[in-house]
Design a protein around this motif. Structure first.
Motif, PDB file in Angstrom:
ATOM      1  N   ILE A 114       4.352   1.647  -7.649  1.00  4.97           N
ATOM      2  CA  ILE A 114       3.978   0.890  -8.708  1.00  4.97           C
ATOM      3  C   ILE A 114       3.804   1.769  -9.863  1.00  4.97           C
ATOM      4  O   ILE A 114       3.445   2.872  -9.892  1.00  4.97           O
ATOM      5  N   ARG A 115       4.738   1.377 -11.070  1.00  6.78           N
ATOM      6  CA  ARG A 115       4.799   1.938 -12.330  1.00  6.78           C
ATOM      7  C   ARG A 115       3.534   2.004 -12.874  1.00  6.78           C
ATOM      8  O   ARG A 115       2.916   0.777 -13.097  1.00  6.78           O
ATOM      9  N   THR A 116       3.167   2.980 -13.604  1.00  3.24           N
ATOM     10  CA  THR A 116       1.835   2.957 -14.003  1.00  3.24           C
ATOM     11  C   THR A 116       1.854   3.617 -15.533  1.00  3.24           C
ATOM     12  O   THR A 116       2.900   4.371 -15.675  1.00  3.24           O
ATOM     13  N   ASP A 117       0.792   3.178 -16.332  1.00  7.31           N
ATOM     14  CA  ASP A 117       0.917   3.671 -17.701  1.00  7.31           C
ATOM     15  C   ASP A 117      -0.497   4.073 -17.952  1.00  7.31           C
ATOM     16  O   ASP A 117      -1.400   3.145 -17.785  1.00  7.31           O
ATOM     17  N   THR A 174      -2.715  -3.017  -7.222  1.00  8.03           N
ATOM     18  CA  THR A 174      -1.476  -2.901  -6.656  1.00  8.03           C
ATOM     19  C   THR A 174      -1.205  -3.999  -5.644  1.00  8.03           C
ATOM     20  O   THR A 174       0.035  -4.271  -5.654  1.00  8.03           O
ATOM     21  N   LEU A 175      -2.039  -4.477  -4.974  1.00 10.18           N
ATOM     22  CA  LEU A 175      -1.656  -5.545  -4.015  1.00 10.18           C
ATOM     23  C   LEU A 175      -1.416  -7.019  -4.677  1.00 10.18           C
ATOM     24  O   LEU A 175      -0.657  -7.602  -4.345  1.00 10.18           O
ATOM     25  N   ILE A 176      -2.070  -7.032  -5.755  1.00  9.69           N
ATOM     26  CA  ILE A 176      -1.559  -8.554  -6.478  1.00  9.69           C
ATOM     27  C   ILE A 176      -0.663  -8.477  -7.471  1.00  9.69           C
ATOM     28  O   ILE A 176      -0.127  -9.601  -8.063  1.00  9.69           O
ATOM     29  N   LYS A 177      -0.130  -7.285  -8.030  1.00 10.29           N
ATOM     30  CA  LYS A 177       0.707  -7.132  -9.076  1.00 10.29           C
ATOM     31  C   LYS A 177       2.132  -7.615  -8.474  1.00 10.29           C
ATOM     32  O   LYS A 177       2.617  -7.412  -7.448  1.00 10.29           O
ATOM     33  N   ASP A 178       2.799  -8.452  -9.367  1.00 11.76           N
ATOM     34  CA  ASP A 178       4.123  -8.905  -9.362  1.00 11.76           C
ATOM     35  C   ASP A 178       5.189  -7.675  -9.067  1.00 11.76           C
ATOM     36  O   ASP A 178       5.318  -7.214 -10.111  1.00 11.76           O
ATOM     37  N   LYS A 179       5.887  -7.613  -7.958  1.00 10.70           N
ATOM     38  CA  LYS A 179       6.479  -6.488  -8.088  1.00 10.70           C
ATOM     39  C   LYS A 179       7.997  -6.488  -8.960  1.00 10.70           C
ATOM     40  O   LYS A 179       8.648  -5.439  -8.993  1.00 10.70           O
ATOM     41  N   LYS A 180       7.986  -7.865  -9.274  1.00 14.67           N
ATOM     42  CA  LYS A 180       9.395  -8.081 -10.111  1.00 14.67           C
ATOM     43  C   LYS A 180       9.307  -7.850 -11.748  1.00 14.67           C
ATOM     44  O   LYS A 180       9.970  -7.853 -12.339  1.00 14.67           O
ATOM     45  N   SER A 181       7.833  -7.522 -11.776  1.00 16.49           N
ATOM     46  CA  SER A 181       7.314  -7.423 -13.537  1.00 16.49           C
ATOM     47  C   SER A 181       7.986  -6.329 -13.975  1.00 16.49           C
ATOM     48  O   SER A 181       8.209  -5.183 -13.331  1.00 16.49           O
ATOM     49  N   ALA A 182       8.564  -6.274 -14.962  1.00 16.40           N
ATOM     50  CA  ALA A 182       9.149  -5.179 -15.872  1.00 16.40           C
ATOM     51  C   ALA A 182       8.277  -4.429 -16.360  1.00 16.40           C
ATOM     52  O   ALA A 182       8.570  -3.183 -16.862  1.00 16.40           O
ATOM     53  N   TYR A 183       7.004  -4.644 -16.374  1.00 13.99           N
ATOM     54  CA  TYR A 183       5.883  -3.823 -17.199  1.00 13.99           C
ATOM     55  C   TYR A 183       4.962  -3.272 -16.097  1.00 13.99           C
ATOM     56  O   TYR A 183       4.803  -3.481 -14.745  1.00 13.99           O
ATOM     57  N   SER A 238      -3.356   7.311 -11.512  1.00 14.34           N
ATOM     58  CA  SER A 238      -1.746   7.046 -11.731  1.00 14.34           C
ATOM     59  C   SER A 238      -1.013   7.537 -10.592  1.00 14.34           C
ATOM     60  O   SER A 238      -0.354   6.747  -9.997  1.00 14.34           O
ATOM     61  N   ARG A 239      -1.362   8.794 -10.075  1.00 18.08           N
ATOM     62  CA  ARG A 239      -0.559   9.041  -8.860  1.00 18.08           C
ATOM     63  C   ARG A 239      -0.740   8.428  -7.485  1.00 18.08           C
ATOM     64  O   ARG A 239       0.013   8.138  -7.044  1.00 18.08           O
ATOM     65  N   GLU A 240      -1.999   7.820  -7.463  1.00 16.04           N
ATOM     66  CA  GLU A 240      -2.371   7.091  -6.252  1.00 16.04           C
ATOM     67  C   GLU A 240      -1.461   5.802  -6.256  1.00 16.04           C
ATOM     68  O   GLU A 240      -1.008   5.434  -5.342  1.00 16.04           O
ATOM     69  N   ALA A 241      -1.373   5.146  -7.656  1.00 19.29           N
ATOM     70  CA  ALA A 241      -0.759   3.826  -7.721  1.00 19.29           C
ATOM     71  C   ALA A 241       0.920   4.165  -7.423  1.00 19.29           C
ATOM     72  O   ALA A 241       1.593   3.306  -6.936  1.00 19.29           O
ATOM     73  N   THR A 242       1.283   5.456  -8.084  1.00 18.72           N
ATOM     74  CA  THR A 242       2.755   5.475  -7.991  1.00 18.72           C
ATOM     75  C   THR A 242       3.219   5.802  -6.268  1.00 18.72           C
ATOM     76  O   THR A 242       4.229   5.587  -6.003  1.00 18.72           O
ATOM     77  N   ALA A 243       2.394   6.274  -5.664  1.00 18.35           N
ATOM     78  CA  ALA A 243       2.489   6.338  -4.026  1.00 18.35           C
ATOM     79  C   ALA A 243       2.609   5.047  -3.468  1.00 18.35           C
ATOM     80  O   ALA A 243       3.447   5.020  -2.373  1.00 18.35           O
ATOM     81  N   SER A 282       0.608  -1.194  -0.106  1.00 17.47           N
ATOM     82  CA  SER A 282      -0.221  -0.030  -0.047  1.00 17.47           C
ATOM     83  C   SER A 282       0.825   1.424   0.039  1.00 17.47           C
ATOM     84  O   SER A 282       2.238   1.372   0.226  1.00 17.47           O
ATOM     85  N   ALA A 283       0.340   2.350  -0.245  1.00 17.46           N
ATOM     86  CA  ALA A 283       1.126   3.744  -0.330  1.00 17.46           C
ATOM     87  C   ALA A 283       1.269   4.130   0.945  1.00 17.46           C
ATOM     88  O   ALA A 283       2.184   4.435   1.179  1.00 17.46           O
ATOM     89  N   LEU A 284       0.279   3.774   2.084  1.00 17.03           N
ATOM     90  CA  LEU A 284       0.841   3.967   3.525  1.00 17.03           C
ATOM     91  C   LEU A 284       2.113   3.524   4.007  1.00 17.03           C
ATOM     92  O   LEU A 284       3.153   3.692   4.717  1.00 17.03           O
ATOM     93  N   MET A 285       2.161   2.227   3.514  1.00 10.67           N
ATOM     94  CA  MET A 285       3.360   1.414   4.188  1.00 10.67           C
ATOM     95  C   MET A 285       4.567   2.031   3.148  1.00 10.67           C
ATOM     96  O   MET A 285       5.618   1.956   3.872  1.00 10.67           O
TER      97      MET A 285
END
Length: 678
Positions: free
Chosen positions: A487-490, A441-450, A479-484, A270-273
């Motif tokens: 998490i890279r966003t497009d 954002t919770l289920i996304k694989d943090k190692k993903s290049a995408y 997008s700004r919420e996810a960036t917090a 999460s963004a808070l964490m």
């Protein structure tokens, strides 16, 4: 001119007194030290401690140990303990709580058993002094925990066992300290024990019953006040530390308990964490490490042979005791050599708790100056050794954890723990998509290049260009919420005659393999969900589709209930949905209960074992697919229900599935729910 020079000389008189200059120097050290010595392969923790030795009152005397340094040092120590409790995998901890208790016993009793005869017979101290000094060997501070966190192995079983054991052994030592102090003051009475038991009981009730409810209410009522969330968390940490002090134990125990109390309410992704870890690792924790170095008095070496003998003896006994505890833990639980070294690295650093015990004993006249000075040298030696041991072991474990995922041969998985995972999140109604974004954002694989791709499809009409601009502005906010959350966003806004066609086309263009859709409105529910648009998306994409209806915030859920049809383990997307459910369970620290056939259960167990996942799985056999409607009576309001469906023509598809969405809305209306189409 002379006045200016005189003023400059005054400002730079040692030790520095100008608060702006002092803070600037600390920030300069935090910034520059790790960068300069990184090429020498020296852990940043050691650099910060040595920097503290250099600038401290016993070094160049650039800074003095004043109230401001003590304040930031205390914040840093509480931060370390809080983050340790916050990052603790509760599923892993519950599954291994007996191991934590046993390790806590080993790391407490072995150093105590070695240290007591050494202090009593070899160094010649009386019983109370020997017992207090020996109990100091049993304490340890999680100085090297930030290294474990940065390596991404904080959920390893050895880490969970060590962190769990830390709170047990430190609590036991602090109780011994209270008993010895009570004995010295003649106050070790029945009233003392009753008062201690009652105060601790009240403290635990406040922390684990009252605080979580207040935090849950606060996060829900002020959902959009993101900055307030961090201030609230910081307030809870210091309140817990203060309450622990009132209860008769050290504040670090309160900070750790605060982390445990808020564990489920602050998902790791999460963004808070991210804000909590960023500020702690950037400022407060480095400040604490520098302050530890400022305690080291190198001049102890010149105080005569007795000071050196005591310092050497204390250091050897402390390290040997912790190494024996780690070895016995490894043998008992059959851990690897790297895990043993990691346990030793985490548990061998002596800092705040050790110093607290010794300072209290020294001020009370129970311990002499030789013990105090020897303890300060012990802190430096053990922190250096612990840092090297943790870094070496942590890298081995991190490297071994990355190996098995891509080549595992689990039925239906086909290598579906992705390093190239790409999630597409189409947004139709921006008012209801915040929870869907949080889920992504919770289920996304943090190692993903995408990146996480956020999409909106604008109808191809006369207002298309105008609507494109509005849609893009709205998407930028998400997008700004996810960036917090780091998490890279497009962001993509595209024009198409048909929304489902635009989603399918974008999924192919971006190579997305998971599509997350929001739950349609009740009006025209069947037509929207399984009508022409949905059929088009199912037909022209082979992506795994998640359709989510989140009635309550994700952190409020208590369980995940999953229903899977027969032969679902044979579908190509089997590994995808299993891995995502496991990740969601880990992030929310809640158990998963599967309702499935025996074959599906076996496949899930093989998959989780192959990928070293422990998320508290439970299984109930569901022999008949009709039986899943009975689950509506078992579901509680805070249960998240996940239904694994299937596309027409697939091996696990049943005719009954064609009408499932409407029945799901009827029988599970009050619950958050997700339909998965592998």
């Amino acid at each position: 001119m002379e006045t200016m020079i005189s003023q400059l000389k005054h400002e730079f008189e040692l030790p520095l007194s100008n608060p702006v200059l002092v803070f600037s120097l600390i920030l300069f050290i935090i910034l520059l030290s790790p960068i300069l010595l990184k090429r020498l392969n020296i852990p940043g923790i050691i650099v910060l401690i040595l920097s503290g030795v250099l600038i401290g009152p016993y070094g160049l005397n650039i800074l003095e140990k004043n109230s401001a340094v003590d304040l930031f040092s205390t914040i840093g120590l509480l931060y370390i303990m809080f983050i340790a409790g916050l990052e603790l995998d509760m599923n892993e901890f519950k599954a291994n709580r007996n191991k934590s208790v046993l390790f806590g016993f080993f790391t407490f009793i072995i150093p105590l058993a070695i240290g007591l005869p050494v202090c009593y017979y070899l160094l010649g101290y009386n019983l109370n002094s020997s017992l207090l000094t020996a109990s100091m060997f049993a304490t340890h501070t999680l100085v090297t925990y930030p290294m474990v966190s940065k390596l991404g192995i904080s959920k390893n079983q050895a880490v969970a066992v060590t962190v769990g054991g830390t709170i047990l052994t430190d609590t036991a030592v602090l109780i011994i300290l209270a008993v010895i102090m009570g004995s010295e003051e003649g106050g070790l009475t029945t009233d003392f024990w009753i008062r201690l038991a009652i105060s601790l009981g009240i403290f635990l009730i406040i922390m684990f019953l009252v605080i979580p409810k207040i935090a849950q209410w606060f996060f829900h009522k002020l959902e959009n006040e993101k900055h307030s969330h961090y201030i609230f968390v910081l307030f809870i940490v210091f309140l817990a530390a203060f309450l622990a002090e009132i209860a008769g134990v050290e504040p670090i125990i309160g900070a750790f308990m605060a982390g445990l109390a808020l564990n489920r309410l602050i998902p790791h992704s999460s963004a808070l964490m991210n804000r909590i870890e960023f500020i702690g690792n950037s400022l407060f924790i480095p400040f604490f490490l520098i302050s530890v170095g400022m305690l080291v008095d190198i001049g102890v070496i010149t105080d005569g042979p007795m000071a050196l003998i005591i310092a050497g003896t204390l250091s050897v006994v402390a390290l040997v005791g912790k190494w024996c505890a780690a070895l016995l833990t490894q043998v008992t639980f059959r851990y690897s050599a790297a895990q043993r070294q990691l346990i030793f690295g985490l548990s061998s650093a002596h800092a705040a708790a050790t110093l607290a015990v010794i300072l209290v004993g020294y001020r009370a006249g129970v311990l002499d100056k030789n013990i105090l000075n020897g303890t300060v040298i012990l802190i430096l030696i053990t922190c250096i050794i612990a840092s090297f041991a943790t870094q070496k072991a942590g890298r081995k474990i991190a490297m071994s954890a990355e190996e098995p995922s891509s080549n595992s041969s689990v039925p239906g998985s086909r290598g579906t723990i992705f390093s190239d995972e790409h999630i597409l999140l189409p947004i139709a109604n921006t008012r209801n998509m915040e929870k869907a974004l949080e889920f992504a954002t919770l289920i996304k694989d943090k190692k993903s290049a995408y990146p996480l791709t956020i999409l909106t499809v604008v109808p191809n009409d006369r207002e298309a260009e105008k609507n494109m601009g509005k849609a893009r502005e709205e998407l930028e906010r998400f997008s700004r919420e996810a960036t917090a959350s780091e998490i890279r966003t497009d962001v993509i806004a595209t024009i198409d005659y048909n929304a489902s066609n635009g989603i399918a086309r974008t999924a192919r263009e971006t190579l997305a393999n998971i599509i997350l859709l929001g739950w349609p409105g009740k009006k025209g529910f069947i037509e929207k969900l399984i009508g022409e648009k949905m059929e088009h998306l199912m037909t022209y994409t082979d992506k795994t589709i998640f359709i989510g209806d989140f009635r309550t915030p994700l952190v409020k859920h208590q369980r995940i209930l999953v229903t899977a049809p027969p032969f679902s383990e044979l579908e190509q997307g089997f590994g995808t949905w299993v891995s995502k459910i496991c990740r969601l369970s880990e992030e929310l620290n809640i158990p998963v209960r599967y309702y499935c056939t025996a074959d599906t259960r076996e496949a899930i167990q093989k998959y989780t074992e192959a990928h070293k996942i422990n998320s508290g799985h439970q299984f109930e056999l569901l022999e008949s697919w009709d039986d899943f409607f009975i689950l509506s009576g078992e579901l509680k309001p805070n249960d998240l229900f996940i239904l694994i469906s299937a596309r027409k023509g697939s091996v696990s598809h049943l005719p009954l599935m064609d009408n499932l969405p409407a029945k799901l809305e009827k029988y599970f209306a009050r619950n958050s729910k997700i339909i998965v189409y592998p």
